[in-house]
Design an enzyme around this catalytic site. Structure first.
Site, PDB file in Angstrom:
ATOM      1  N   ASP A 288       0.832  -1.205   0.000  1.00  0.00           N
ATOM      2  CA  ASP A 288       0.000   0.000   0.000  1.00  0.00           C
ATOM      3  C   ASP A 288       0.869   1.259   0.000  1.00  0.00           C
ATOM      4  OD1 ASP A 288      -2.639   1.299   0.426  1.00  0.00           O
ATOM      5  OD2 ASP A 288      -1.718   1.937   2.304  1.00  0.00           O
TER       6      ASP A 288
ATOM      7  N   GLU B 230       1.232  -0.841  -5.128  1.00  0.00           N
ATOM      8  CA  GLU B 230       0.182   0.153  -5.307  1.00  0.00           C
ATOM      9  C   GLU B 230       0.887   1.511  -5.310  1.00  0.00           C
ATOM     10  OE1 GLU B 230      -3.119   3.011  -3.950  1.00  0.00           O
ATOM     11  OE2 GLU B 230      -1.488   2.402  -2.657  1.00  0.00           O
TER      12      GLU B 230
HETATM   13  C1  GLC Z   1      -3.906   3.542  -0.462  1.00  0.00           C
HETATM   14  C2  GLC Z   1      -5.301   2.985  -0.332  1.00  0.00           C
HETATM   15  C3  GLC Z   1      -6.223   4.052   0.089  1.00  0.00           C
HETATM   16  C4  GLC Z   1      -5.768   4.621   1.412  1.00  0.00           C
HETATM   17  C5  GLC Z   1      -4.317   5.051   1.352  1.00  0.00           C
HETATM   18  C6  GLC Z   1      -3.766   5.283   2.722  1.00  0.00           C
HETATM   19  O1  GLC Z   1      -3.821   4.483  -1.449  1.00  0.00           O
HETATM   20  O2  GLC Z   1      -5.689   2.402  -1.543  1.00  0.00           O
HETATM   21  O3  GLC Z   1      -7.547   3.588   0.197  1.00  0.00           O
HETATM   22  O4  GLC Z   1      -6.564   5.724   1.765  1.00  0.00           O
HETATM   23  O5  GLC Z   1      -3.500   4.052   0.771  1.00  0.00           O
HETATM   24  O6  GLC Z   1      -3.547   4.044   3.360  1.00  0.00           O
END
Ligand code: GLC
Length: 630
Positions: free
Chosen positions: A277, A319
């Site tokens: 993440d 991500e």
């Molecule tokens: C990522 C997640 C998102 C979240 C962010 C902070 O981008 O996909 O939903 O708000 O991380 O953890």
């Protein structure tokens, strides 16, 4: 240093059980070449390094000793790139929205299997912050499932049930930040200097301002700025996202040690894929945007090596919602590449597809596809239509300015289009974090609502319904025929629309992304085989297309792809190898494509329509065709 390496190697070897030692040492000796240089580059200057790494290697060995036999077997069976198959299709859902609890998800494994799903991404399910928690992305305990969703035993049971059906579980690894009620944050607030050093605590307001001068904002409206004043710390703590999400200090070797072991504990419960993440934010340097820094890539490289040593069947998925030029580096850029994440979200392609749909232009997607590098061997893109987040428009800023080989386009207009603010717009979405409609940030909404399906149903306009349905299928037709692992977002297979109920929820009402986080409609889902409505029809079509994809190895993630816009028709043509063409009409009028043109050959079978093609091929507004050469 070499004598140190030998000493560390010996520490690790001595802590391994006899049963696993030989294989684990083979993996260690192979991965050490990536692991140790990365760790030294990150931490060698830190006086704590040698001591921390020594203890950590012993814990790493213990985690290998504790790996359950079924998972060791899986490790042995997994060759590099095992997911590079055309039947690899993912599905993404919140545990509570999908089935209440982990045990509830286990009861629904058959539904996923029947849809053709081979990989399930469950959004955060670890013990989360009490109160507001960003949909679980504020973790207070990485070692324990959230009690509201079940227990660690339920998780192990679910992963076993999924494995039995050939489905891999993907979990979020929220490693950029912890919740402010994590034990480390609580200790930091009570004055523990050791734990304050797990975070970025800054006492000097001037330094905060100097950092802010070059930092972007992820939530400029709901959480402006990147720092939060915490009186108990007598200063500020770095909070890229919400004030209760404290960024971890990855320049502290203890953070690396603790977090990598937390990842392995989850791997030993059967998690097979970790969604890394907010991967781009892990490292900070004054005077920069503190995204995509080289050290951030070293951390990922080290984590990949850790997984390869201790749980080699496990995959990392980046991500990083960043402009396209930054994305390939998340696969790794040293040597031949492929030494960071195995998978990475293709956020530019996703956003470009939506931009192309709004502007009725096929060239935006064609330009992104043409410039998308083929991932290194053993790696793949993740292709998706929607996810739990907004559609972030800034990843397309370069393309929109006309630098991507296509004519410029107006991102603010696109955001207004999806907010339904443009004359003639069919969309029922909302702008996210945009400071006025003049500054596009993101768009919220379920895919079926963004393509206008629910508005058309409400108005009873059959023609509009058909167009909207075709738009939804075009998005998924491209996702399923592109080069990558396709990911369905929960509810899209039933064409579920927006969920307005969040506006009444005390903690969610100010967070617009809940618009597209509906509860699963099991009444509809359980009736898909008997039903004749839009949900059943969408489900049947997507299930059929997933089956067709599985039967065509030329659609495997790494199989070659070429994309262009047919000059005579403004149709996007995606060729997978020599014998497969996917065609997409991004416009609201009929297009024709001359299949006798040299590029296309002349004898094609239309897989989706189930008949031989006639040339010129008539492509309905927003129509999708998959052709195989006969
Ligand atoms: C990522 C997640 C998102 C979240 C962010 C902070 O981008 O996909 O939903 O708000 O991380 O953890």
């Amino acid at each position: 240093m070499p004598s140190n390496v030998n000493r560390l190697r010996q520490l690790f070897a001595d802590a391994l059980s006899a049963e696993v030692r030989d294989r684990a040492m083979l993996r260690f000796d192979h991965e050490e070449l990536a692991l140790m240089p990365s760790l030294r580059a990150l931490y060698a200057a830190d006086v704590r390094f040698v001591e921390v790494i020594g203890k950590w290697l012993i814990a790493l060995a213990q985690s290998i000793n504790a790996r359950p036999p079924a998972l060791r077997l899986l490790d042995e069976q997994r060759a590099s790139g095992w997911f590079d198959r055309s039947d690899m299709v993912g599905y993404c859902a919140y545990v509570d929205r999908f089935a209440g609890t982990l045990a509830g998800v286990e009861r629904r494994v058959g539904y996923l299997r029947d849809l053709g799903v081979r990989y399930l991404h469950l959004l955060p399910f670890l013990h989360t912050r009490s109160g507001d928690n960003d949909g679980g992305f504020a973790v207070r305990d990485y070692g324990e499932v959230d009690p509201a969703l079940g227990s660690n035993t339920d998780l192990a049971s679910l992963t076993a049930a999924l494995r039995a059906q050939g489905i891999s579980l993907c979990a979020d690894f929220v490693l950029n930040h912890t919740a402010d009620d994590h034990a480390w944050a609580i200790a930091a607030k009570s004055g523990s200097v050791t734990h304050q050093d797990y975070y970025h605590r800054i006492a000097d307001a001037g330094l905060v301002a100097r950092y802010e001068a070059t930092l972007p904002e992820v939530f400029p409206v709901s959480a402006p700025g990147n720092f939060t004043r915490v009186d108990a710390l007598d200063g500020w703590v770095w909070t890229t996202f919400y004030p209760y999400q404290w960024d971890l200090n990855w320049s502290n070797p203890k953070v690396f040690a603790e977090m990598s072991l937390a990842m392995l504990r989850l791997a030993n419960l059967g998690v097979e894929v970790f969604r890394i993440d907010s991967a781009a934010y892990l490292w900070k340097r004054l005077g920069t945007a503190c995204t995509n820094l080289p050290e951030c890539h070293l951390v990922l490289r080290a984590l990949r090596a850790v997984a390869a040593i201790a749980a080699p069947g496990v995959l990392l998925k980046a991500e990083a919602i960043m402009p396209m030029r930054e994305l390939p580096r998340y696969f790794g850029s040293g040597g031949r590449g492929g030494e960071e994440c195995h998978l990475a979200y293709h956020s530019s392609l996703m956003a470009a597809t939506w931009a192309g749909l709004a502007t009725q232009r096929a060239d935006i997607v064609a330009s992104v596809l043409t410039r998308s590098p083929r991932p290194p061997s053993g790696c793949a893109w993740i292709n998706y239509v929607r996810c739990h987040d907004d559609i972030g428009w800034q990843v397309l800023a370069h393309e929109a300015a006309g630098h991507g080989g296509c004519a410029p386009f107006d991102l603010d207009w696109v955001a207004r289009f999806y907010a339904g603010e443009v004359a003639g717009s069919y969309a029922q979405g909302e702008a996210f974090q945009s400071q006025g409609l003049e500054h596009a940030h993101g768009s919220n909404g379920m895919a079926a609502s963004l393509v206008g399906l629910h508005r058309a149903i409400a108005s009873g306009d059959a023609e509009q319904q058909q167009l909207a349905r075709r738009r939804l299928l075009l998005l998924y037709g491209l996702c399923l025929s592109g080069a990558g692992v396709p990911l369905l977002y929960m509810g899209d297979e039933l064409a579920l629309g927006n969920d307005e109920s969040f506006r009444l929820h005390p903690q969610r009402r100010l967070e617009g992304r809940w618009l597209h986080r509906p509860a699963m409609d099991w009444v509809l889902a359980d009736a898909v085989d008997a039903g004749d409505g839009i949900a059943a029809a969408t489900h049947a079509t997507l299930r059929r297309w997933i089956g067709l994809r599985a039967a065509h190895p030329e659609l495997a993630p790494s199989a070659p792809l070429r994309a262009w816009t047919d000059p005579g028709s403004a149709v996007l043509v995606v060729a997978r190898g020599e014998n497969f063409l996917a065609l997409f009409n991004f416009t609201d009028h009929v297009q024709t494509l001359d299949l006798r043109a040299p590029d296309h050959g002349d004898a094609w079978f239309d897989l989706l329509a189930g008949c031989r093609c006639l040339s010129p091929l008539r492509i309905e507004p927003y129509g999708t065709h998959w052709l195989v050469r006969q």
